[in-house]
Design an enzyme around this catalytic site. Structure first.
Site, short mmCIF file in Angstrom:
data_model
loop_
_atom_site.label_atom_id
_atom_site.label_comp_id
_atom_site.label_asym_id
_atom_site.label_seq_id
_atom_site.Cartn_x
_atom_site.Cartn_y
_atom_site.Cartn_z
N ASP A 160 79.68 15.59 16.27
CA ASP A 160 81.17 16.10 16.24
C ASP A 160 81.85 16.10 17.49
OD1 ASP A 160 80.96 17.06 13.72
OD2 ASP A 160 79.75 18.70 14.01
N SER A 218 157.20 -64.93 -49.66
CA SER A 218 156.16 -65.02 -50.39
C SER A 218 154.85 -64.31 -49.54
CB SER A 218 155.64 -66.73 -50.48
OG SER A 218 156.41 -67.16 -51.24
N HIS A 263 149.04 -69.10 -51.18
CA HIS A 263 149.92 -70.60 -50.87
C HIS A 263 150.60 -70.08 -49.45
CE1 HIS A 263 153.51 -68.28 -52.42
NE2 HIS A 263 154.29 -68.97 -51.68
N GLU A 307 0.74 -1.39 0.14
CA GLU A 307 -0.09 0.18 -0.03
C GLU A 307 0.86 1.19 -0.16
OE1 GLU A 307 -3.58 2.34 2.83
OE2 GLU A 307 -2.31 0.60 3.69
N ASP A 318 146.68 -66.91 -56.74
CA ASP A 318 147.48 -67.08 -55.59
C ASP A 318 147.33 -65.66 -54.66
OD1 ASP A 318 149.18 -67.94 -53.36
OD2 ASP A 318 151.02 -67.60 -54.75
#
Ligand SMILES: *[C@@H]1O[C@H](CO)[C@@H](O)[C@H](O)[C@H]1NC(C)=O
Ligand SMILES: *[C@@H]1O[C@H](CO)[C@@H](O)[C@H](O)[C@H]1NC(C)=O
Ligand SMILES: *[C@@H]1O[C@H](CO)[C@@H](O)[C@H](O)[C@H]1NC(C)=O
Length: 702
Positions: A244, A652, A495, A69, A549
């Site tokens: 330092d 000889s 000989h 509704e 010889d």
């Protein structure tokens, strides 16, 4: 509508507390409808649906139909959709109604995994509308946690950097250089630490170049295999807080410590980049430390690796080191070769080749060798000669020597003197292409003394020492002569070394030479005969056939020639016998003194002319005696027609020497004669020129 919210919360809680779901199949989808749907819904309703899906999902609700509704603000009848107490929508009306609030086709998404639907209607329905209510479907939709808005409690975003949605959940992730904290939500700067083993890389402090947002303590280890060294190259932008002090900046709270094995660690800080650090090490450790106070923007560096260097190897005297490089690195090889004439020496030993490798410790695996000059060793001694050094010393490379023969008894074959140089292959090499090896050959037919005056005495004269150095005395069976023709060879008559057709054994023949006195030379030790070679065609059983010889005796040991023993030359192939040419006959044979024939004790000689073959032949045939041997062309005669001078028995085998070109040569061998020294008789000699081939062959083959 505060009270409504309270009820709903109560109901929700009570559902959860009172009916704990024991084993619910996770519900991923479903459908919801108004009561009696699709019939019109009853009045006075108050219906509620509590939908849920698993954690990490959202619920999406889609209406298939809605017809409630319609009133302004959906005051009477309505469907309310909630997430916990949060109203996601309150609906009424229908698709085409002017009033009301219709959801349309858009789905409704719950921000969480729950959704509550409340449908209510009142008792008043003036128009009696036939509204059917609603029908809807729902499903689980993965929730994108990542896009959820940041919680308002100030706990920060779900993920501090990157949120990744997953089905039903999410995970957090971090940008590069960050890492997820244990809370799995937030990210912190990453140290980027760990072990680096690639040959080069880039390292930087967390957040560089911005300071990290909290204290860091990071470790970086660069580790290479042995043989490589790491070099760090810091970029210029370097900033680590320093304090330092009187001694200058001090790394008190923040520092980068560089640790190289076996060295004092270095602590770096300040604003000046250390630049290049050559670590000379294969590993280096960097530790970066900051605390929560102070400010360091950090550092960044590139590292690279180099092969370890070995020292420059230096040079090798008289040698060459290769390759020559500006630097030598791990795994580099060097080779050493010596100059020509030098040899490689290591630890006092000669080596064939040398190479050494640069090791991973930066040391050469072997020290350099030395090159020593090669030497050829003592030159091979020269038999009957010697060697003179012309240049160089200690037989070293390029020394030059010269061979000489012991003159005047030997001379170099070919008569040229050749230098030999000690070459790089450690051999003495001839400087001549033709003379490869020096050989001393005996000088033949050139006695150191010549018979100055030939005395024409019957029976010959005593030969002065050294005038007939080839004369041989053969004793044993009887007395015979021979002549030295080589350092192992004696030429004699067949000989002399046969008796009754049998060849004498070498043992039965004693060879003596080297003097003119029989007694003296018989006592001088002389090499035994090794073999006797009678001309194969000599066949003289009845002492009437003196053809061929000729015989050779080989000595076991070579003679070393001197002024008292020297060979006589063999005839040249074209040597000729000129009638009347005077020959020198010598022997220790029978000599005739005052009509008596006696064996001489000293070497005698005679000068006899070659006699015309015809004349000689006639002198023999005139004898007409059956016992007189034949004269053949293998014989020649010498003598004087008046007689009185001849070779006799015992002579000889001895020499009949002719002289030409300043050399005595063996023209004949004392062979036979009839009534020696008688008038009209001549001595007969084997004609040696006819036997050159046999002599040569016999000497070659034995
Ligand atoms: C060190 O790095 C700088 C750049 O940051 C570069 O120019 C330089 O050549 C590097 N030095 C060496 C030795 O690599
Ligand atoms: C010569 O040799 C033959 C057979 O070998 C032998 O019978 C004979 O006695 C030998 N003669 C001499 C004098 O040795
Ligand atoms: C001796 O024989 C050899 C070959 O057998 C030959 O080369 C050489 O000239 C010969 N010498 C004489 C003197 O005949």
């Amino acid at each position: 509508m505060g009270w409504t919210s309270c009820i709903i919360l109560f109901l929700y809680l009570s559902v959860c507390r009172c009916w704990p779901v024991t084993d619910p199949e996770p519900v991923m989808y479903g459908a919801v409808q108004s009561p009696q749907y699709p019939q019109p819904y009853p009045p006075n309703l108050q219906e509620q649906w509590d939908l849920s899906v698993p954690e990490g999902y959202q619920i999406q609700l889609t209406f298939t139909h809605l017809d409630i509704e319609a009133t302004a603000g959906c005051y009477y009848d309505s469907l309310t959709v909630l997430y916990d107490t949060k109203v996601l929508g309150k609906f009424c009306g229908h698709e085409n109604s002017a009033d009301g609030h219709h959801p349309g086709t858009q789905p409704i998404l719950s921000p969480g995994n729950r959704m509550t639907l409340i449908f209510q209607s009142d008792g008043n329905n003036p128009e009696r509308h036939q509204n059917v209510g609603f029908s809807a479907q729902y499903q689980a939709i993965d929730m994108d946690e990542c896009s959820a808005p940041e919680p308002e409690d100030g706990s920060g975003p779900l993920c501090s950097q990157i949120c990744l949605n997953t089905l039903g959940s999410y995970i957090c992730s971090c940008h590069h250089g960050y890492e997820l904290r244990p809370d799995q939500r937030t990210c912190v700067l990453s140290c980027g630490g760990g072990i680096f083993d690639q040959p080069e890389g880039h390292l930087f402090s967390p957040g560089y170049p911005n300071p990290p947002d909290h204290a860091v303590s990071c470790q970086y280890i660069i580790s290479m295999e042995l043989g490589f060294t790491v070099t760090l190259n810091f970029t210029d932008n370097f900033h680590i807080e320093s304090v330092d002090t009187e001694q200058g900046p001090n790394c008190v709270h923040h520092w980068l410590q560089v640790t190289i094995p076996n060295r004092e660690p270095m602590k770096l800080c300040g604003g000046k980049s250390p630049g290049l650090i050559d670590t000379n090490s294969n590993t280096v450790t960097l530790e970066y430390h900051t605390d929560d106070e102070g400010l360091s923007r950090g550092w960044s560096l590139d590292y690279s690796t180099n092969r370890v260097k070995c020292p420059i190897p230096g040079s090798v005297d008289k040698g060459r080191v290769t390759p020559l490089l500006p630097e030598y690195l791990y795994r580099d090889y060097i080779f050493v070769r010596c100059d020509q004439g030098y040899k490689l020496m290591m630890d006092g030993e000669e080596v064939q080749g040398f190479s050494t490798m640069c090791q991973n410790n930066g040391q050469w695996h072997l020290p350099l060798p030395e090159c020593h000059i090669i030497d050829c060793g003592e030159p091979e001694p020269l038999l009957n000669g010697g060697v003179t050094f012309l240049s160089g010393s200690q037989n070293q490379h390029l020394s030059v020597i010269e061979y000489h023969c012991n003159g005047p008894f030997y001379s170099l074959l070919g008569d040229i003197t050749v230098g030999f140089t000690c070459e790089a292959d450690r051999k003495w090499r001839s400087n001549s292409k033709t003379v490869v090896k020096p050989i001393c050959i005996p000088v033949c037919g050139q006695p150191t003394k010549l018979i100055s005056a030939y005395q024409r005495i019957i029976g010959g004269s005593d030969a002065p020492e050294d005038t007939i150095p080839w004369q041989v005395l053969l004793t044993g069976g009887g007395r015979g002569g021979g002549m030295v023709i080589g350092d192992r060879w004696i030429l004699t008559a067949a000989h002399v070394v046969t008796s009754e057709g049998n060849q004498s054994s070498p043992e039965s023949v004693k060879v003596s030479f080297g003097g003119t006195n029989v007694g003296t030379i018989l006592e001088s030790p002389v090499s035994p005969a090794a073999s006797i070679h009678v001309h194969p065609e000599y066949n003289n059983p009845d002492l009437r056939h003196y053809n061929h010889d000729i015989a050779l005796i080989k000595l076991q040991d070579p003679i070393t020639f001197s002024s008292s023993v020297m060979p006589i030359c063999l005839p040249a192939e074209d040597a000729t016998y000129h009638n009347g040419e005077m020959g020198l006959v010598s022997g220790f044979g029978v000599t005739e003194t005052e009509g008596r024939q006696i064996l001489t004790n000293t070497l005698k000689y005679l000068q006899l002319p070659v006699v015309d073959q015809e004349t000689c032949s006639q002198s023999i045939t005139s004898l007409e005696k059956s016992t007189v041997p034949d004269l053949t062309n293998n014989m020649f005669c010498a003598g004087v027609p008046e007689g009185g001078k001849d070779s006799c028995q015992g002579d000889s085998g001895g020499p009949f020497a002719l002289r030409s070109g300043g050399r005595f040569w063996a023209a004949g061998i004392v062979s036979w004669g009839v009534e020696c020294g008688k008038k009209g008789r001549y001595g007969v000699y084997t004609r040696v020129t006819n036997y050159l081939n046999w002599i040569n062959k016999t000497m070659q083959e034995n």
